[in-house]
Design a protein around this motif. Structure first.
Motif, PDB file in Angstrom:
ATOM      1  N   ARG A  44       0.858  -1.170   0.000  1.00  0.00           N
ATOM      2  CA  ARG A  44       0.000   0.000   0.000  1.00  0.00           C
ATOM      3  C   ARG A  44       0.902   1.230   0.000  1.00  0.00           C
ATOM      4  NH1 ARG A  44      -0.122   2.982   3.880  1.00  0.00           N
ATOM      5  NH2 ARG A  44      -2.159   3.918   3.427  1.00  0.00           N
ATOM      6  N   GLY A  47       0.069   8.027   3.150  1.00  0.00           N
ATOM      7  CA  GLY A  47      -0.181   8.145   4.585  1.00  0.00           C
ATOM      8  C   GLY A  47      -1.507   7.513   5.000  1.00  0.00           C
ATOM      9  N   PHE A  48      -1.621   7.258   6.299  1.00  0.00           N
ATOM     10  CA  PHE A  48      -2.833   6.647   6.852  1.00  0.00           C
ATOM     11  C   PHE A  48      -3.821   7.731   7.302  1.00  0.00           C
ATOM     12  CE2 PHE A  48       0.574   3.605   7.462  1.00  0.00           C
ATOM     13  CZ  PHE A  48       0.002   2.417   7.034  1.00  0.00           C
ATOM     14  N   PHE A  73      15.023   8.693  10.623  1.00  0.00           N
ATOM     15  CA  PHE A  73      14.574  10.088  10.692  1.00  0.00           C
ATOM     16  C   PHE A  73      13.097  10.250  10.325  1.00  0.00           C
ATOM     17  CE2 PHE A  73      19.018  10.695  11.108  1.00  0.00           C
ATOM     18  CZ  PHE A  73      19.158  11.878  11.825  1.00  0.00           C
ATOM     19  N   GLY A  76       7.866  11.180  12.399  1.00  0.00           N
ATOM     20  CA  GLY A  76       6.407  11.350  12.448  1.00  0.00           C
ATOM     21  C   GLY A  76       5.706  10.001  12.335  1.00  0.00           C
ATOM     22  N   ASN A  80       3.503   8.126  15.258  1.00  0.00           N
ATOM     23  CA  ASN A  80       2.111   7.734  15.026  1.00  0.00           C
ATOM     24  C   ASN A  80       1.924   6.236  15.239  1.00  0.00           C
ATOM     25  OD1 ASN A  80       1.669  10.340  14.352  1.00  0.00           O
ATOM     26  ND2 ASN A  80       1.326   9.989  12.163  1.00  0.00           N
ATOM     27  N   GLU A 136      15.214  18.917   2.555  1.00  0.00           N
ATOM     28  CA  GLU A 136      15.734  19.427   3.826  1.00  0.00           C
ATOM     29  C   GLU A 136      16.854  20.445   3.634  1.00  0.00           C
ATOM     30  OE1 GLU A 136      14.581  16.438   6.999  1.00  0.00           O
ATOM     31  OE2 GLU A 136      15.825  15.294   5.634  1.00  0.00           O
ATOM     32  N   VAL A 252       7.723  -0.234   7.017  1.00  0.00           N
ATOM     33  CA  VAL A 252       9.127   0.120   6.991  1.00  0.00           C
ATOM     34  C   VAL A 252       9.249   1.537   6.478  1.00  0.00           C
ATOM     35  CG1 VAL A 252      11.411  -0.524   6.208  1.00  0.00           C
ATOM     36  CG2 VAL A 252       9.647  -2.229   6.431  1.00  0.00           C
TER      37      VAL A 252
HETATM   38  P1  NAP Z   1       7.706  11.117   8.416  1.00  0.00           P
HETATM   39  O1  NAP Z   1       7.931  12.589   8.482  1.00  0.00           O
HETATM   40  O2  NAP Z   1       7.876  10.313   9.607  1.00  0.00           O
HETATM   41  O3  NAP Z   1       6.268  10.810   7.817  1.00  0.00           O
HETATM   42  C1  NAP Z   1       5.380  11.818   7.350  1.00  0.00           C
HETATM   43  C2  NAP Z   1       4.071  11.142   7.018  1.00  0.00           C
HETATM   44  O4  NAP Z   1       4.217  10.316   5.861  1.00  0.00           O
HETATM   45  C3  NAP Z   1       3.584  10.195   8.117  1.00  0.00           C
HETATM   46  O5  NAP Z   1       2.923  10.886   9.157  1.00  0.00           O
HETATM   47  C4  NAP Z   1       2.654   9.319   7.308  1.00  0.00           C
HETATM   48  O6  NAP Z   1       1.467  10.006   6.971  1.00  0.00           O
HETATM   49  C5  NAP Z   1       3.424   9.137   6.010  1.00  0.00           C
HETATM   50  N1  NAP Z   1       4.308   7.974   6.040  1.00  0.00           N
HETATM   51  C6  NAP Z   1       5.632   7.920   6.360  1.00  0.00           C
HETATM   52  N2  NAP Z   1       6.110   6.668   6.229  1.00  0.00           N
HETATM   53  C7  NAP Z   1       5.065   5.912   5.828  1.00  0.00           C
HETATM   54  C8  NAP Z   1       4.926   4.530   5.503  1.00  0.00           C
HETATM   55  N3  NAP Z   1       5.961   3.681   5.562  1.00  0.00           N
HETATM   56  N4  NAP Z   1       3.698   4.091   5.131  1.00  0.00           N
HETATM   57  C9  NAP Z   1       2.639   4.949   5.054  1.00  0.00           C
HETATM   58  N5  NAP Z   1       2.723   6.267   5.322  1.00  0.00           N
HETATM   59  C10 NAP Z   1       3.921   6.733   5.701  1.00  0.00           C
HETATM   60  O7  NAP Z   1       8.602  10.454   7.337  1.00  0.00           O
HETATM   61  P2  NAP Z   1       9.522  11.084   6.219  1.00  0.00           P
HETATM   62  O8  NAP Z   1      10.792  11.508   6.849  1.00  0.00           O
HETATM   63  O9  NAP Z   1       8.690  12.059   5.397  1.00  0.00           O
HETATM   64  O10 NAP Z   1       9.788   9.765   5.380  1.00  0.00           O
HETATM   65  C11 NAP Z   1       8.788   9.220   4.529  1.00  0.00           C
HETATM   66  C12 NAP Z   1       9.194   7.802   4.156  1.00  0.00           C
HETATM   67  O11 NAP Z   1      10.472   7.832   3.493  1.00  0.00           O
HETATM   68  C13 NAP Z   1       9.353   6.912   5.376  1.00  0.00           C
HETATM   69  O12 NAP Z   1       8.604   5.731   5.161  1.00  0.00           O
HETATM   70  C14 NAP Z   1      10.833   6.647   5.507  1.00  0.00           C
HETATM   71  O13 NAP Z   1      11.133   5.327   5.897  1.00  0.00           O
HETATM   72  C15 NAP Z   1      11.369   6.933   4.114  1.00  0.00           C
HETATM   73  N6  NAP Z   1      12.698   7.578   4.179  1.00  0.00           N
HETATM   74  C16 NAP Z   1      12.881   8.695   4.934  1.00  0.00           C
HETATM   75  C17 NAP Z   1      14.158   9.259   5.007  1.00  0.00           C
HETATM   76  C18 NAP Z   1      14.429  10.470   5.873  1.00  0.00           C
HETATM   77  O14 NAP Z   1      15.604  10.897   5.920  1.00  0.00           O
HETATM   78  N7  NAP Z   1      13.459  11.023   6.575  1.00  0.00           N
HETATM   79  C19 NAP Z   1      15.210   8.680   4.278  1.00  0.00           C
HETATM   80  C20 NAP Z   1      14.969   7.538   3.515  1.00  0.00           C
HETATM   81  C21 NAP Z   1      13.710   6.998   3.481  1.00  0.00           C
HETATM   82  P3  NAP Z   1       0.107   9.883   7.823  1.00  0.00           P
HETATM   83  O15 NAP Z   1       0.308  10.710   9.051  1.00  0.00           O
HETATM   84  O16 NAP Z   1      -0.930  10.413   6.897  1.00  0.00           O
HETATM   85  O17 NAP Z   1      -0.084   8.430   8.142  1.00  0.00           O
END
Ligand code: NAP
Length: 252
Positions: A44, A47-48, A73, A76, A80, A136, A252
């Motif tokens: 899937r 976001g949820f 990182f 969020g 949740n 960022e 993940v």
């Molecule tokens: P985040 O700030 O923690 O997440 C923002 C929102 O994106 C969450 O509240 C959720 O939305 C949705 N979301 C994040 N991961 C999800 C997942 N696996 N499945 C469904 N919805 C998800 O995360 P982020 O830093 O934007 O990262 C987004 C994704 O990229 C993550 O899954 C992470 O593993 C991957 N990633 C992040 C980084 C980084 O440096 N931050 C680097 C590599 C990969 P809702 O509140 O609507 O549920």
């Protein structure tokens, strides 16, 4: 099982669970990358809808286990997930690769945020290799006196005034990283402490060239029933605790 993914280790865990009838995992990604890597599992994307949305998802799909294998990182999503499992009484396994640590030869400054990293560059113009991700860059626009070499998988919306862009997806070899640092005359590396072998090469290259490292340290870990550092430990934990589980959402 709900598997919250988006990392290399989430993919490896998902692949290890392919064809394993015990868990019926669903692999979940945020959907921010245009061409994400996906396993051969039900997936899937998106976001949820915050904690409420995730609680509703867990209940609607009868999820019996959540695996948070998101990026260190992705605070969020992890926050949740922690709140939603507490509300629903669902077990939570957190898969988090260990952070990098400074070696004796490193010139390494730890900071708590990207804003602190930008301030830590100082007033004198520097030549900075920035590997923090395309979304960022904001705090670095406040320090336009520096040259920034920016590496990301997809292009950012805009670059700082003195900016150069390298579009690439790791893993990278140490020799490749060293050549890049040399080519651009880099004197400072700014990185988030993602950990893991795949991108540790830039640190090794920086060490060998005496390049200073400004390291943004991780947000706090979510509370889980267990926190494991790698896929093997995750599989051991699953084998021990979930001999008979039917439906787990692994994120993940
Ligand atoms: P985040 O700030 O923690 O997440 C923002 C929102 O994106 C969450 O509240 C959720 O939305 C949705 N979301 C994040 N991961 C999800 C997942 N696996 N499945 C469904 N919805 C998800 O995360 P982020 O830093 O934007 O990262 C987004 C994704 O990229 C993550 O899954 C992470 O593993 C991957 N990633 C992040 C980084 C980084 O440096 N931050 C680097 C590599 C990969 P809702 O509140 O609507 O549920």
């Amino acid at each position: 099982m709900l598997l919250l993914g988006g990392t290399a280790e989430a993919m490896s865990l998902a692949q290890a669970l392919e064809g394993d009838g015990r868990f019926a995992p669903v692999y979940s990604i945020a959907g921010v990358t245009r061409e994400p890597r996906l396993p051969e599992l039900p997936c899937r994307r998106g976001g949820f809808g915050g904690v409420e949305g995730l609680v509703a998802y867990l209940q609607a799909h009868g999820v019996e286990l959540v695996v948070d294998a998101t990026h260190p990182f992705a605070a969020g999503m992890s926050r949740n997930a922690g709140a939603a499992v507490r509300r629903t009484g669902t077990p939570l396994l957190v898969l988090r690769r260990p952070p990098w640590t400074a070696a004796r030869a490193d010139v390494w400054q730890s900071v708590a945020s990207l804003e602190e990293a930008s301030a830590a560059l100082g007033t004198e113009p520097r030549r900075v290799f920035l590997t923090t991700g395309k979304t960022e860059l904001g705090p670095f626009f406040a320090a336009p006196q520096h040259f920034y070499l920016i590496r990301s998988i997809e292009p950012p919306e805009r670059l700082p005034p003195q900016g150069a862009l390298v579009l690439a997806r790791g893993p990278f070899a140490v020799a490749q990283e060293r050549a890049l640092l040399r080519e651009h005359g880099i004197d400072t590396l700014v990185s988030k402490n993602a950990g893991g072998p795949a991108n540790g090469a830039k640190l090794e290259a920086a060490r060998s060239l005496g390049v200073r490292v400004v390291m943004v340290e991780r947000p706090a870990l979510p509370d889980g029933d267990a926190v494991v550092p790698d896929v093997a430990a995750a599989l051991d934990w699953l084998a021990e605790h979930y001999r008979g589980a039917r439906r787990t959402v692994l994120g993940v």
